[in-house]
Enzyme design. Structure first.
Site, short mmCIF file in Angstrom:
data_model
loop_
_atom_site.label_atom_id
_atom_site.label_comp_id
_atom_site.label_asym_id
_atom_site.label_seq_id
_atom_site.Cartn_x
_atom_site.Cartn_y
_atom_site.Cartn_z
N ARG A 16 88.66 -38.33 54.44
CA ARG A 16 88.58 -38.13 55.90
C ARG A 16 89.77 -37.27 56.32
O ARG A 16 89.64 -36.06 56.48
CB ARG A 16 88.54 -39.49 56.64
CG ARG A 16 88.08 -39.38 58.09
CD ARG A 16 89.13 -38.84 59.03
NE ARG A 16 90.26 -39.74 59.22
CZ ARG A 16 91.34 -39.39 59.90
NH1 ARG A 16 91.44 -38.19 60.47
NH2 ARG A 16 92.36 -40.22 60.03
N GLU A 17 90.97 -37.88 56.43
CA GLU A 17 92.15 -37.07 56.77
C GLU A 17 92.31 -35.95 55.74
O GLU A 17 92.61 -34.80 56.09
CB GLU A 17 93.40 -37.95 56.79
CG GLU A 17 94.71 -37.20 57.01
CD GLU A 17 94.96 -36.83 58.46
OE1 GLU A 17 94.82 -37.69 59.35
OE2 GLU A 17 95.31 -35.65 58.70
N HIS A 76 84.94 -42.69 60.23
CA HIS A 76 85.94 -42.49 61.28
C HIS A 76 85.29 -41.71 62.41
O HIS A 76 84.81 -40.59 62.19
CB HIS A 76 87.09 -41.68 60.65
CG HIS A 76 88.27 -41.48 61.52
ND1 HIS A 76 88.46 -40.34 62.26
CD2 HIS A 76 89.34 -42.28 61.76
CE1 HIS A 76 89.61 -40.45 62.91
NE2 HIS A 76 90.16 -41.60 62.62
N ARG A 138 87.77 -51.00 63.73
CA ARG A 138 89.17 -50.73 64.01
C ARG A 138 89.27 -49.81 65.22
O ARG A 138 88.49 -48.87 65.36
CB ARG A 138 89.84 -50.06 62.83
CG ARG A 138 91.34 -49.88 63.06
CD ARG A 138 91.86 -48.59 62.52
NE ARG A 138 91.27 -47.43 63.19
CZ ARG A 138 91.53 -46.18 62.87
NH1 ARG A 138 92.31 -45.92 61.86
NH2 ARG A 138 90.98 -45.17 63.53
N THR A 172 100.44 -39.30 64.93
CA THR A 172 99.60 -38.12 64.71
C THR A 172 100.39 -36.84 64.44
O THR A 172 99.93 -35.96 63.73
CB THR A 172 98.72 -37.93 65.96
OG1 THR A 172 98.05 -39.16 66.19
CG2 THR A 172 97.73 -36.80 65.83
N HIS A 199 99.05 -45.30 60.58
CA HIS A 199 98.65 -43.99 60.07
C HIS A 199 99.77 -43.03 60.42
O HIS A 199 100.05 -42.80 61.58
CB HIS A 199 97.35 -43.58 60.77
CG HIS A 199 96.86 -42.20 60.43
ND1 HIS A 199 95.88 -41.97 59.50
CD2 HIS A 199 97.20 -40.99 60.93
CE1 HIS A 199 95.62 -40.66 59.44
NE2 HIS A 199 96.42 -40.05 60.30
N HIS A 201 101.82 -39.27 59.94
CA HIS A 201 101.92 -37.90 59.44
C HIS A 201 103.35 -37.63 58.97
O HIS A 201 104.28 -38.34 59.31
CB HIS A 201 101.46 -36.92 60.53
CG HIS A 201 99.96 -36.81 60.53
ND1 HIS A 201 99.30 -35.77 59.95
CD2 HIS A 201 99.01 -37.66 60.98
CE1 HIS A 201 97.99 -35.96 60.07
NE2 HIS A 201 97.78 -37.11 60.69
N HIS A 295 123.73 -39.28 31.77
CA HIS A 295 122.46 -39.96 32.09
C HIS A 295 121.67 -40.22 30.83
O HIS A 295 121.14 -41.32 30.62
CB HIS A 295 121.63 -39.09 33.05
CG HIS A 295 122.14 -39.10 34.45
ND1 HIS A 295 121.37 -39.46 35.52
CD2 HIS A 295 123.36 -38.80 34.95
CE1 HIS A 295 122.09 -39.37 36.62
NE2 HIS A 295 123.30 -38.96 36.30
C1 HCA Z 1 93.57 -36.59 63.83
C2 HCA Z 1 93.31 -38.04 64.08
C3 HCA Z 1 94.14 -38.97 63.28
C4 HCA Z 1 93.54 -40.33 63.48
C5 HCA Z 1 94.30 -41.48 62.97
C6 HCA Z 1 93.64 -42.80 63.15
C7 HCA Z 1 95.62 -38.96 63.73
O1 HCA Z 1 93.06 -36.05 62.86
O2 HCA Z 1 94.22 -35.97 64.63
O3 HCA Z 1 92.43 -42.86 63.23
O4 HCA Z 1 94.37 -43.81 63.22
O5 HCA Z 1 96.47 -38.58 62.99
O6 HCA Z 1 95.84 -39.35 64.88
O7 HCA Z 1 94.14 -38.61 61.91
CU CU Z 2 95.94 -38.11 61.03
#
Ligand code: HCA
Ligand code: CU
Length: 390
Positions: A16-17, A76, A138, A172, A199, A201, A295
């Site tokens: 997905r991501e 998702h 969720r 995000t 989640h 980044h 080492h």
């Molecule tokens: C995106 C959405 C998401 C969703 C994360 C989630 C993000 O692609 O912009 O569903 O919790 O990073 O917010 O990946």
């Molecule tokens: Cu994301």
């Protein structure tokens, strides 16, 4: 254990991501293979792209569901009934819903204010619950860390009351710090019944630390992708999260087949057209390479002196680099033993000194080391001394 974390689940989002990574465009066969291998590794959940994305994506979700994997299969979707209806056509284990709550996303993306977001959330959740009460649902707030926390709490309370299995906190844009994640997750935990998912980044390099902070604060689900692939520079990498937890206590990740990680990293790297970074967690080419003489000596005596991860647990082996000027005689002795050459300590020290002098001229190769060792073993040094004496 050095940690309060006991149970947690991985929501694996490579399909997905990860599909949002610029180099990713998986074929059906590749998706099936990734899903099967993730299942072999043992992730608890596999999150798939929305079924509304394209007819092919819809069919691929069905094909992955039909594999009958042990992992639960999620899709998702955006927070609307149309997406939910499409997802409900497929025999999934759960649905992940997301909507943006930051002022940026409210203004420039969907245009809803907080009461409208709650209205949409309640409508979609009730719609799903009415038709498939057994589905795991969720609800997550996109760009949580640039949203007003009061707004977030209002939204989470509303969806928790309707009944969701997990509420999701999404960093995000990769702006959150571990302390902020810890604070926000702790607060949410204090008033929701649902489990908390994180989640994160990796724009500012905190995705793993933030995921870990979320777990410490009581979150029980972490989103990952293989090699961290995703939008921009991606999210928490599966291998990085595993390394973090293994380093705390290998028992935390004892439920996974760790040797499959290498297969996953190699497979995904190939299919998205990148190399595994040299410094990648666990599977990077230098992750278990030791160089300096000090080492190498200690590692040869006891690997734990400089290793918190045991390469063998991941089906990998350590490497000791011997051909350079930082080398030491213990490393050279070890190399001689590998080659089955019998040299005494004095000879080994001579080879080491010779190699260091050579290395000041130009970087030697392992072949150079081996040649020197073989020459010494064959009495070459003696001959040289003889010449000198003549
Ligand atoms: C995106 C959405 C998401 C969703 C994360 C989630 C993000 O692609 O912009 O569903 O919790 O990073 O917010 O990946
Ligand atoms: Cu994301």
């Amino acid at each position: 254990m050095r940690t309060g974390i006991s149970d947690f689940k991985i929501i694996e989002s490579t399909l997905r991501e990860g599909e949002q990574f610029v180099g990713a465009s998986f074929t059906t066969q590749q998706k099936l293979e990734i899903a099967r291998t993730l299942d072999e590794f043992g992730v608890e959940y596999i999150e798939l792209t929305s079924p509304v994305v394209s007819p092919g994506s819809y069919e691929d979700i069905k094909a992955i569901v039909a594999l009958g994997l042990r992992a639960k299969i999620l899709t998702h979707i955006r927070c609307n009934k149309n997406d939910a209806a499409k997802a409900l056509e497929i025999d999934l284990d759960g649905i992940d819903i997301v909507i943006g709550t930051s002022s940026f996303l409210r203004r420039f993306s969907h245009g809803k204010d907080i009461p409208q977001i709650i209205e949409a959330a309640v409508e979609v959740l009730s719609f799903i619950k009415d038709q498939r009460p057994e589905l795991e649902v969720r609800f997550s707030t996109e760009d949580s860390f640039r949203s007003s926390w009061e707004d977030l709490f209002t939204v989470y309370k509303a969806v928790d009351e309707v009944g969701v299995d997990r509420v999701g906190v999404a960093d995000t844009v990769g702006v959150a710090t571990p302390f902020e994640v810890y604070t926000l997750v702790s607060k949410i935990k204090s008033f929701v019944r649902a489990e908390v998912e994180f989640h994160g980044h990796n724009d500012s390099g905190c995705a793993i630390a933030n995921s870990y902070a979320a777990l410490e604060a009581g979150a029980t689900c972490i989103d990952t992708s293989v090699l961290g692939i995703g939008e921009r520079n991606g999210i928490t990498p599966l291998g990085g999260l595993i390394a973090r937890l293994y380093a705390l206590d290998p028992r935390l990740v004892g439920k996974y087949r760790l040797e499959v990680l290498r297969v996953l990293d190699q497979m995904v790297a190939r299919w998205v057209g990148v190399d595994i970074p040299f410094n990648n967690y666990i599977t990077g080419i230098t992750a278990f390479t030791h160089k300096a003489g000090i080492h190498a000596k200690a590692i040869l005596n006891e690997p734990q002196t400089y290793e918190i991860l045991n390469p063998e647990a991941f089906g990998l082996s350590r490497y000791i680099s011997v051909a350079h000027r930082l080398t030491g005689w213990h490393a050279i002795k070890w190399r001689a033993e590998q080659l089955g050459l019998e040299l005494d300590e004095r000879q080994i020290k001579e080879v080491t000194a010779h190699l260091k002098a050579l290395a000041d001229e130009k970087p030697p190769s392992l072949d150079d080391v081996d040649t020197l060792l073989k020459r010494w073993a064959n009495g070459w040094k003696k001959e040289e001394e003889v010449h000198a004496e003549v």
